[in-house]
Design a protein around this motif. Sequence first.
Motif, mmCIF file in Angstrom:
data_model
loop_
_atom_site.group_PDB
_atom_site.id
_atom_site.type_symbol
_atom_site.label_atom_id
_atom_site.label_comp_id
_atom_site.label_asym_id
_atom_site.label_seq_id
_atom_site.Cartn_x
_atom_site.Cartn_y
_atom_site.Cartn_z
ATOM 1 N N GLU A 1 0.823 -1.208 0.000
ATOM 2 C CA GLU A 1 0.000 0.000 0.000
ATOM 3 C C GLU A 1 0.856 1.256 0.000
ATOM 4 O OE1 GLU A 1 -3.456 2.177 2.744
ATOM 5 O OE2 GLU A 1 -2.618 0.238 3.341
ATOM 6 N N ALA A 2 1.958 1.238 0.767
ATOM 7 C CA ALA A 2 2.850 2.391 0.805
ATOM 8 C C ALA A 2 3.651 2.503 -0.477
ATOM 9 C CB ALA A 2 3.788 2.294 2.007
ATOM 10 N N ARG A 3 4.130 1.370 -0.988
ATOM 11 C CA ARG A 3 4.934 1.409 -2.206
ATOM 12 C C ARG A 3 4.112 1.842 -3.412
ATOM 13 N NH1 ARG A 3 6.655 -3.310 -3.863
ATOM 14 N NH2 ARG A 3 5.642 -4.617 -2.302
ATOM 15 N N ALA A 4 2.798 1.642 -3.348
ATOM 16 C CA ALA A 4 1.944 2.059 -4.461
ATOM 17 C C ALA A 4 1.926 3.573 -4.641
ATOM 18 C CB ALA A 4 0.523 1.550 -4.233
ATOM 19 N N LEU A 5 2.309 4.318 -3.585
ATOM 20 C CA LEU A 5 2.362 5.776 -3.691
ATOM 21 C C LEU A 5 3.589 6.262 -4.459
ATOM 22 C CD1 LEU A 5 1.337 7.142 -0.151
ATOM 23 C CD2 LEU A 5 0.117 7.465 -2.299
ATOM 24 N N LEU A 6 4.642 5.448 -4.518
ATOM 25 C CA LEU A 6 5.918 5.931 -5.043
ATOM 26 C C LEU A 6 5.826 6.515 -6.447
ATOM 27 C CD1 LEU A 6 8.383 3.204 -3.665
ATOM 28 C CD2 LEU A 6 7.800 5.441 -2.690
ATOM 29 N N PRO A 7 5.110 5.896 -7.392
ATOM 30 C CA PRO A 7 5.038 6.495 -8.731
ATOM 31 C C PRO A 7 4.313 7.839 -8.772
ATOM 32 C CG PRO A 7 4.410 4.176 -8.786
ATOM 33 C CD PRO A 7 4.442 4.578 -7.355
ATOM 34 N N LEU A 8 3.575 8.138 -7.706
ATOM 35 C CA LEU A 8 2.813 9.387 -7.669
ATOM 36 C C LEU A 8 3.537 10.496 -6.911
ATOM 37 C CD1 LEU A 8 -0.720 7.851 -6.975
ATOM 38 C CD2 LEU A 8 0.293 8.479 -9.183
ATOM 39 N N ILE A 9 4.721 10.173 -6.426
ATOM 40 C CA ILE A 9 5.503 11.155 -5.667
ATOM 41 C C ILE A 9 6.532 11.807 -6.580
ATOM 42 C CG2 ILE A 9 7.149 11.471 -3.779
ATOM 43 C CD1 ILE A 9 5.772 9.172 -2.317
ATOM 44 N N ASP A 10 6.560 13.150 -6.575
ATOM 45 C CA ASP A 10 7.510 13.915 -7.378
ATOM 46 C C ASP A 10 8.478 14.686 -6.486
ATOM 47 O OD1 ASP A 10 6.574 13.423 -10.088
ATOM 48 O OD2 ASP A 10 4.780 14.563 -9.519
ATOM 49 N N ILE A 11 9.585 15.109 -7.096
ATOM 50 C CA ILE A 11 10.481 16.026 -6.413
ATOM 51 C C ILE A 11 9.698 17.285 -6.030
ATOM 52 C CG2 ILE A 11 12.604 17.390 -6.602
ATOM 53 C CD1 ILE A 11 13.001 14.352 -6.718
ATOM 54 N N GLY A 12 9.836 17.699 -4.776
ATOM 55 C CA GLY A 12 9.119 18.876 -4.288
ATOM 56 C C GLY A 12 7.889 18.534 -3.470
ATOM 57 N N ASP A 13 7.368 17.315 -3.581
ATOM 58 C CA ASP A 13 6.249 16.907 -2.734
ATOM 59 C C ASP A 13 6.705 16.813 -1.279
ATOM 60 O OD1 ASP A 13 4.796 16.700 -5.035
ATOM 61 O OD2 ASP A 13 4.710 14.507 -5.071
ATOM 62 N N ILE A 14 5.769 16.993 -0.379
ATOM 63 C CA ILE A 14 6.059 16.869 1.049
ATOM 64 C C ILE A 14 5.380 15.609 1.554
ATOM 65 C CG2 ILE A 14 5.828 17.946 3.324
ATOM 66 C CD1 ILE A 14 5.767 20.662 1.873
ATOM 67 N N ILE A 15 6.161 14.737 2.161
ATOM 68 C CA ILE A 15 5.631 13.452 2.619
ATOM 69 C C ILE A 15 6.003 13.219 4.080
ATOM 70 C CG2 ILE A 15 5.749 12.439 0.308
ATOM 71 C CD1 ILE A 15 8.244 10.878 1.223
ATOM 72 N N GLY A 16 5.242 12.365 4.722
ATOM 73 C CA GLY A 16 5.562 11.887 6.051
ATOM 74 C C GLY A 16 5.874 10.403 5.983
ATOM 75 N N VAL A 17 6.816 9.953 6.808
ATOM 76 C CA VAL A 17 7.246 8.552 6.767
ATOM 77 C C VAL A 17 7.392 8.022 8.182
ATOM 78 C CG1 VAL A 17 9.061 6.954 6.029
ATOM 79 C CG2 VAL A 17 8.479 8.933 4.588
ATOM 80 N N THR A 18 6.807 6.873 8.414
ATOM 81 C CA THR A 18 7.022 6.140 9.660
ATOM 82 C C THR A 18 7.792 4.871 9.327
ATOM 83 O OG1 THR A 18 5.002 6.993 10.670
ATOM 84 C CG2 THR A 18 5.922 4.960 11.598
ATOM 85 N N GLY A 19 8.848 4.606 10.093
ATOM 86 C CA GLY A 19 9.627 3.407 9.802
ATOM 87 C C GLY A 19 10.749 3.204 10.796
ATOM 88 N N GLU A 20 11.594 2.198 10.489
ATOM 89 C CA GLU A 20 12.672 1.787 11.380
ATOM 90 C C GLU A 20 13.973 2.501 11.002
ATOM 91 O OE1 GLU A 20 14.942 -2.301 12.920
ATOM 92 O OE2 GLU A 20 13.421 -2.389 11.331
#
Length: 498
Positions: free
Chosen positions: A100-119
């Motif tokens: 579900e998270a990886r499905a967002l990757l093609p829709l993310i461009d340089i300059g977008d602001i994202i939040g990430v939870t992880g290890e």
Amino acid sequence: MTDTTTEPGLSSDVTEVRAQKLAKLRETVAEVYPAHFHRTLTNSELAEKYASIEPDTLTGDIVTVAGRVYSSRNSGMFMDIHDASGKVQIFSHKDTTPEEARALLPLIDIGDIIGVTGEVRRTKRGELTVNAHEITMLTKALLPMPEKWHGLTDIELRYRKRHLDIMTNEDSKLRFQQRSKIVSGIRRFMEDEGFMEIETPMLHSVYGGATAEPFKTHHNTLKLDMYLRIAPELYLKRALVSGLTDKVFEVNRNFRNEGVSTRHNPEFTMLECYWAYADYEDIMGLVERLFERLAMAIHGTTEMMYGDKELSFKGPFKRVAMPDAVKDATGIDFRAIATDEEARASTKAAGFEIEDDWTWGECLAFIFEEKVEATLIQPAHVTHFPKDISPFAKEVPGEPRLVERFETYCNAWELGNAFSELNDPEEQRKRMVEQLEQAHARGEHEKQLDDEFLDAIDQGMPPAGGLGIGVDRLIMLLTNAPSIRDVILFPARKARAE
């Protein structure tokens, strides 16, 4: 720094691609611009907390970070995100990141602001990284960023689109962070010296406190023409009269409807202060202590480079009387010149072109500007100005043509102006009337006498030293900026050409 690969079937136009991705995001996620997202650490806090972990280490710690995407590699498997404090690498892989998270990757461009939870981990190459478990789109950017490694090469565009300049230019970002530190440092220094900051009006019904062309506006309710402040002086002195405090200051915005250059902006910042029961000698020491403290705060030393010049803000600064500086530079001894006529003759004999009605003091000041100013590279206080051009300072004892005024110079620039302030109410009124008559003779018919200020001075102002410092120019020196527009976040600009 390039945009991530677009999906098949999307337009080749960059902005259209982003619009199409936004439309697709609206179909697939609950909210593309969510109101709530809470990170657990800034990027710099993350780097500090995990500074000691070894390469090729998984910590087991789960964090939430956020920032703007500055680079993307391997179809988004590796991304660098930046917040105001720094960057962190994001790793999204099928072994660690849900589909579900990886499905967002093609829709993310340089300059977008994202939040990430992880290890949190450190890669074999030593890069601090967050293995993404969740990715949240926080802001979809509809316009591309400038290419990271070149940034904005058009200087005018840098000033017009400062947000992009700071995004892509670490020097600009650092300079404005330093500006904030300098301005707050000025306030802390003044408070530590026992000064009280007050706020004075920015809209004046009578403009004064300096000689400058004002910006004019109109107050509809009061049916009154008003002027944007050219200086806070007359209000600060009224506060001194009141007894509110013996040490008053303001870090203020002033507006002068005059030229624009590398050292002038119509809207600028000044420090202005008045110190009861002190004189211009006391103010010199205050300036030296301030400059030393700011240099230490920014550079950790009083020595710094401006362009190819090494400057020292270590006090005490050189002190030189204006007549002595002119005599050293030209051989003309103005103290030995008795009349205006002799002064004009000596000035013309030295090869200078001047007006036929100039006074002794005007000739002295002109030669100083022509022959001495450019030599004042290290910080210096130039004292003993002619009374002709300094109507609101006290006379030097025994030298009635000179006054207790100094200007602080560095890199051949005037940075500050200070007086032993005139507080004789009759003399003050006389000089202000003379100044008003001169202004009217020049065609400045809107200029008026400030009767409210004169009424306050009639009540009695204690002897005092006064000071004004051009904060923007000082910041230019402390941050090695070539133009005043490099230290003003949003400088005045010409209208954009259609």
